[in-house]
Scaffold this active site. Structure first.
Site, PDB file in Angstrom:
ATOM      1  N   GLY A  10      -4.267 -16.342  -2.232  1.00 54.59           N
ATOM      2  CA  GLY A  10      -4.562 -16.078  -0.993  1.00 54.59           C
ATOM      3  C   GLY A  10      -6.247 -15.110  -0.606  1.00 54.59           C
ATOM      4  O   GLY A  10      -6.996 -15.309  -1.494  1.00 54.59           O
ATOM      5  N   THR A 125      -2.483  -0.974   2.766  1.00 53.57           N
ATOM      6  CA  THR A 125      -2.849  -1.011   4.139  1.00 53.57           C
ATOM      7  C   THR A 125      -3.096  -0.136   4.144  1.00 53.57           C
ATOM      8  O   THR A 125      -2.126   0.854   4.486  1.00 53.57           O
ATOM      9  CB  THR A 125      -2.027  -1.710   5.281  1.00 53.57           C
ATOM     10  OG1 THR A 125      -3.477  -1.779   5.590  1.00 53.57           O
ATOM     11  CG2 THR A 125      -1.284  -1.397   4.520  1.00 53.57           C
ATOM     12  N   ASP A 126      -3.931   0.860   5.051  1.00 53.14           N
ATOM     13  CA  ASP A 126      -4.085   1.881   5.722  1.00 53.14           C
ATOM     14  C   ASP A 126      -3.336   2.087   7.013  1.00 53.14           C
ATOM     15  O   ASP A 126      -2.643   2.969   7.519  1.00 53.14           O
ATOM     16  CB  ASP A 126      -5.772   1.852   6.124  1.00 53.14           C
ATOM     17  CG  ASP A 126      -6.124   0.573   7.740  1.00 53.14           C
ATOM     18  OD1 ASP A 126      -5.340  -0.209   7.551  1.00 53.14           O
ATOM     19  OD2 ASP A 126      -7.828   0.486   7.574  1.00 53.14           O
ATOM     20  N   GLU A 127      -2.211   0.422   7.173  1.00 54.59           N
ATOM     21  CA  GLU A 127      -2.007   0.918   8.753  1.00 54.59           C
ATOM     22  C   GLU A 127      -0.937   1.438   8.725  1.00 54.59           C
ATOM     23  O   GLU A 127      -0.078   1.702   9.561  1.00 54.59           O
ATOM     24  CB  GLU A 127      -1.471  -0.842   8.951  1.00 54.59           C
ATOM     25  CG  GLU A 127      -2.886  -1.613   9.494  1.00 54.59           C
ATOM     26  CD  GLU A 127      -2.152  -2.800   9.641  1.00 54.59           C
ATOM     27  OE1 GLU A 127      -1.237  -2.962  10.606  1.00 54.59           O
ATOM     28  OE2 GLU A 127      -2.991  -4.131   9.309  1.00 54.59           O
ATOM     29  N   TYR A 149       5.274  -5.097   9.930  1.00 50.87           N
ATOM     30  CA  TYR A 149       4.877  -4.757   9.202  1.00 50.87           C
ATOM     31  C   TYR A 149       4.165  -4.192   8.596  1.00 50.87           C
ATOM     32  O   TYR A 149       4.783  -3.694   6.873  1.00 50.87           O
ATOM     33  CB  TYR A 149       3.346  -6.012   9.172  1.00 50.87           C
ATOM     34  CG  TYR A 149       2.396  -5.549   8.079  1.00 50.87           C
ATOM     35  CD1 TYR A 149       2.760  -6.430   7.287  1.00 50.87           C
ATOM     36  CD2 TYR A 149       1.177  -5.450   8.577  1.00 50.87           C
ATOM     37  CE1 TYR A 149       0.762  -5.813   6.140  1.00 50.87           C
ATOM     38  CE2 TYR A 149       0.651  -4.957   7.543  1.00 50.87           C
ATOM     39  CZ  TYR A 149       0.213  -5.096   6.557  1.00 50.87           C
ATOM     40  OH  TYR A 149      -0.895  -4.998   5.056  1.00 50.87           O
ATOM     41  N   ALA A 150       4.162  -2.927   8.886  1.00 47.77           N
ATOM     42  CA  ALA A 150       3.103  -1.678   7.810  1.00 47.77           C
ATOM     43  C   ALA A 150       4.356  -0.696   7.965  1.00 47.77           C
ATOM     44  O   ALA A 150       4.027   0.391   6.627  1.00 47.77           O
ATOM     45  CB  ALA A 150       2.483  -0.501   9.494  1.00 47.77           C
ATOM     46  N   LYS A 153       5.347  -2.090   4.307  1.00 47.47           N
ATOM     47  CA  LYS A 153       4.193  -1.833   3.332  1.00 47.47           C
ATOM     48  C   LYS A 153       4.328  -0.269   2.598  1.00 47.47           C
ATOM     49  O   LYS A 153       4.288  -0.214   2.085  1.00 47.47           O
ATOM     50  CB  LYS A 153       2.441  -1.817   3.853  1.00 47.47           C
ATOM     51  CG  LYS A 153       2.655  -3.482   4.020  1.00 47.47           C
ATOM     52  CD  LYS A 153       2.487  -4.365   1.970  1.00 47.47           C
ATOM     53  CE  LYS A 153       1.762  -3.909   1.002  1.00 47.47           C
ATOM     54  NZ  LYS A 153       1.193  -4.387   0.441  1.00 47.47           N
ATOM     55  N   ASN A 178      -9.258  -3.039   7.188  1.00 43.96           N
ATOM     56  CA  ASN A 178      -9.413  -4.454   7.301  1.00 43.96           C
ATOM     57  C   ASN A 178     -10.825  -5.206   6.660  1.00 43.96           C
ATOM     58  O   ASN A 178     -11.466  -4.645   6.312  1.00 43.96           O
ATOM     59  CB  ASN A 178      -9.811  -4.371   9.156  1.00 43.96           C
ATOM     60  CG  ASN A 178      -8.833  -4.065   9.092  1.00 43.96           C
ATOM     61  OD1 ASN A 178      -7.987  -3.215   9.371  1.00 43.96           O
ATOM     62  ND2 ASN A 178      -8.739  -5.394  10.471  1.00 43.96           N
TER      63      ASN A 178
END
Length: 325
Positions: A10, A125-127, A149-150, A153, A178
């Site tokens: 990826g 991720t920061d999300e 999604y967040a 994660k 990002n």
């Protein structure tokens, strides 16, 4: 160091692999095994520069395949776990695959790691923190994800950290802002806008365009991951931010200018459901403890990224090139 990299074909994973086996690798790496399902966002061509490198082994498979994973983990000193469904819009349309891959897939990897005890670097991720109106989230903030999604994660983060606390596995978690750079599948905003504008097309801008994101070059992200692998502490979370916050409108303005377009190429579309206004992470911990700092100026990195897409049309013009054979 022998590393198993999930999702290594990826965008971010392949950068990490190319860096690991490159001439200026941030750490001594004797071999890399890539496990990748080659979904739409995975592309074996991302590893083409390493095609002749005998230190690289590629395995086409799924992190949810417990039998395969149990065979691959032994013999590795570290597992670097990138593999994930990661596009918010897709998760809103259907969350099932996100839960299956991001949560159950991570647990499958953790189960195998418990038998062999490698260092397990979980890339997040920061999300997971949710939106912040002002200031920046530290690693101590509670998780408040808003998109499917967040949430998936955040769930995988907690599973990984629980595995450390319950079983003593050397788990380290990173949460990045990002990313941008070459080889990113054209569904995320920078490659989507760039490829469309280079073809003279239009680009969609959500709502009023005032949602703010912090931008981090993919190579700076991967350098941070190596720092965490080398010198990070078990059970710790490390935020990785680029220190370059822009509203989506400001980013669009830069992309229009770089691609020779104007605002007539922008289509205003209804805002995304549950669209977080602003993400911002405090990277003070990784800077102070591990000595990491981003090297890429956003302006230069963005210019080079756009030039890469301009010069590598064959990589992004054929959708079939991004699918498993």
């Amino acid at each position: 160091m022998r590393i198993l990299v999930t999702g290594g074909a990826g965008f971010i994973g392949s950068c990490f692999v190319r860096m690991a086996l490159g001439p200026e690798a941030p750490a001594p790496v004797s071999s890399v095994t890539v496990l990748d399902a080659l979904t739409y966002a995975g592309n074996s061509e991302n590893l083409a520069p390493l095609a002749e490198d005998r230190r690289l082994e590629f395995v086409h498979g799924d992190i949810r395949d417990a039998t395969l994973v149990a065979k691959l983990v032994p013999g590795h000193d570290a597992v670097v776990h990138f593999a994930a469904e990661s596009h918010v819009d897709r998760s809103i349309a259907g969350a099932g695959e996100f839960v299956s891959t991001n949560v159950l897939g991570t647990q499958t990897l953790l189960d195998a790691a418990l038998q062999e005890r490698p260092t397990f670097l979980h890339v997040s991720t920061d999300e997971v923190y949710g939106s912040v109106a002002e200031g920046s989230w530290t690693e101590e903030e509670p998780l408040r994800p808003t998109s499917p999604y967040a949430a998936s994660k955040a769930s995988s983060d907690l599973l990984a950290l629980a595995c450390h606390r319950t079983h003593g596995l050397d788990v380290r978690v990173s949460r990045c802002s990002n990313n941008y750079g070459p080889y990113q599948f054209p569904e995320k905003v920078i490659p989507l806008f760039t490829t469309s504008l280079l073809d003279g097309g239009t680009v969609p801008l959500y709502g009023d365009g005032l949602n703010v994101r912090d931008w981090l070059h993919v190579e700076d992200h991967c350098r941070a991951l190596f720092a965490i692998l080398r010198d990070g502490r078990a059970g710790e979370v490390y935020n990785i931010g680029g220190g370059q916050e822009l509203s989506n409108r400001q980013l669009t303005e830069r992309l229009l200018s770089a691609c020779g377009a104007d605002w007539s190429s922008v289509l205003a579309i209804p805002d995304r459901k549950g669209h977080d206004l602003r993400y911002s992470v405090d990277s003070g911990k990784i800077r102070a403890e591990l000595g990491w700092t981003p090297l890429h100026r956003f302006e230069d990195g963005l210019d080079r990224t756009i030039a890469w897409y301009r010069n590598n049309r064959a990589w992004w013009e054929s959708p079939a090139s991004h699918l498993a054979e």
